[in-house]
Motif scaffolding. Structure first.
Motif, PDB file in Angstrom:
ATOM      1  N   ALA A 105      44.198  30.111  29.370  1.00 47.53           N
ATOM      2  CA  ALA A 105      44.522  31.506  29.614  1.00 47.53           C
ATOM      3  C   ALA A 105      43.861  32.370  28.529  1.00 47.53           C
ATOM      4  O   ALA A 105      43.608  31.883  27.440  1.00 47.53           O
ATOM      5  CB  ALA A 105      46.049  31.694  29.571  1.00 47.53           C
ATOM      6  N   GLU A 106      43.605  33.574  28.746  1.00 47.54           N
ATOM      7  CA  GLU A 106      43.467  34.138  30.060  1.00 47.54           C
ATOM      8  C   GLU A 106      42.085  33.798  30.594  1.00 47.54           C
ATOM      9  O   GLU A 106      41.105  33.870  29.868  1.00 47.54           O
ATOM     10  CB  GLU A 106      43.650  35.645  30.005  1.00 47.54           C
ATOM     11  CG  GLU A 106      45.102  36.038  29.830  1.00 47.54           C
ATOM     12  CD  GLU A 106      45.355  37.479  30.199  1.00 47.54           C
ATOM     13  OE1 GLU A 106      45.128  37.841  31.381  1.00 47.54           O
ATOM     14  OE2 GLU A 106      45.741  38.241  29.320  1.00 47.54           O
ATOM     15  N   HIS A 108      39.933  35.217  32.462  1.00 49.92           N
ATOM     16  CA  HIS A 108      38.844  36.200  32.462  1.00 49.92           C
ATOM     17  C   HIS A 108      38.447  36.656  31.060  1.00 49.92           C
ATOM     18  O   HIS A 108      37.502  37.430  30.910  1.00 49.92           O
ATOM     19  CB  HIS A 108      39.213  37.410  33.329  1.00 49.92           C
ATOM     20  CG  HIS A 108      40.361  38.213  32.800  1.00 49.92           C
ATOM     21  ND1 HIS A 108      41.646  37.720  32.760  1.00 49.92           N
ATOM     22  CD2 HIS A 108      40.420  39.463  32.283  1.00 49.92           C
ATOM     23  CE1 HIS A 108      42.452  38.646  32.253  1.00 49.92           C
ATOM     24  NE2 HIS A 108      41.727  39.713  31.958  1.00 49.92           N
ATOM     25  N   SER A 134      45.315  33.843  34.695  1.00 49.52           N
ATOM     26  CA  SER A 134      45.340  35.167  34.064  1.00 49.52           C
ATOM     27  C   SER A 134      46.591  35.904  34.507  1.00 49.52           C
ATOM     28  O   SER A 134      47.331  35.432  35.370  1.00 49.52           O
ATOM     29  CB  SER A 134      44.106  35.984  34.482  1.00 49.52           C
ATOM     30  OG  SER A 134      42.932  35.457  33.932  1.00 49.52           O
ATOM     31  N   GLU A 139      41.727  38.442  38.567  1.00 47.63           N
ATOM     32  CA  GLU A 139      40.947  38.278  37.342  1.00 47.63           C
ATOM     33  C   GLU A 139      40.490  36.819  37.194  1.00 47.63           C
ATOM     34  O   GLU A 139      39.350  36.554  36.814  1.00 47.63           O
ATOM     35  CB  GLU A 139      41.773  38.676  36.118  1.00 47.63           C
ATOM     36  CG  GLU A 139      42.157  40.131  36.080  1.00 47.63           C
ATOM     37  CD  GLU A 139      41.052  41.043  35.582  1.00 47.63           C
ATOM     38  OE1 GLU A 139      39.877  40.660  35.559  1.00 47.63           O
ATOM     39  OE2 GLU A 139      41.396  42.178  35.196  1.00 47.63           O
TER      40      GLU A 139
END
Length: 193
Positions: A105-106, A108, A134, A139
């Motif tokens: 995570a995240e 993106h 995310s 995303e």
């Protein structure tokens, strides 16, 4: 290309207590990552963890950390791309692992930037779809698409596990099947869109 257990590692990026409450499908991601990490441990595939600014985001999610041996290295970072952390790069180069299965995570932000950093170094990167999450699913999907355009490959935990196993013969398969694969078989797998 198949994922070779002697050439690969599982890199888990920033699955931290301060992030998980706001991440969509966080519980599924932690479950899938922990399961794949257990398979990796049985097959002597290294597992590496990163933590982004743990003073603010907390440590690695306890359910995941408890599933791993205490000897799993944890790389603390400030940059979103783990490849900008000197200790991580030194460890990566010393390992001679050229195939990296990535999750975390995240998706993106830190996962994508790390995956792109690994690609820039010429490594094969495998995006664990159900383990890259995310705050918003859109995303994570966009990040996956961007990595695929950069030459990464989308995979599921089952794909990775069975490629690492290579064969259904032998004691290793029987042990992993009995302890890890069979109990998991009845659980539905929901991949991020």
């Amino acid at each position: 290309m198949l994922i070779d257990p002697s050439r690969s590692a599982l890199l888990v990026v920033d699955v931290q207590t301060g992030l998980m409450p706001v991440i969509e499908r966080a519980d599924q991601a932690v479950t899938e990552i922990a399961w794949l990490a257990a398979v990796a441990e049985h097959l002597a595939v290294p597992v590496w963890l990163t933590e982004q600014y743990p003073e603010g985001l907390g440590p690695t999610e306890p359910r995941l950390r408890d599933a791993l041996p205490q000897t799993v290295p944890v790389f603390i970072k400030q940059h979103f791309d783990a490849c900008r952390a000197a200790d991580f790069v030194a460890h990566l180069e010393a390992s001679e692992r050229r195939q990296i299965v990535i999750a975390g995570a995240e998706a993106h932000i830190c996962v994508l930037q790390t995956a792109l950093g690994l690609r820039q170094r010429g490594l094969e990167v495998f995006w664990l779809v159900e383990g890259c999450v995310s705050r918003r699913l859109d995303e994570a999907k966009l990040a996956r698409e961007r990595l695929l355009q950069a030459g990464g490959v989308a995979v599921s935990a089952d794909m990775v596990a069975y490629e690492w196993l290579e064969t259904c013969s032998g004691e290793t398969f029987r042990e992993i099947h009995r302890r890890l694969l069979k109990p998991r078989a009845g659980r539905p797998l929901r991949l991020a869109p």
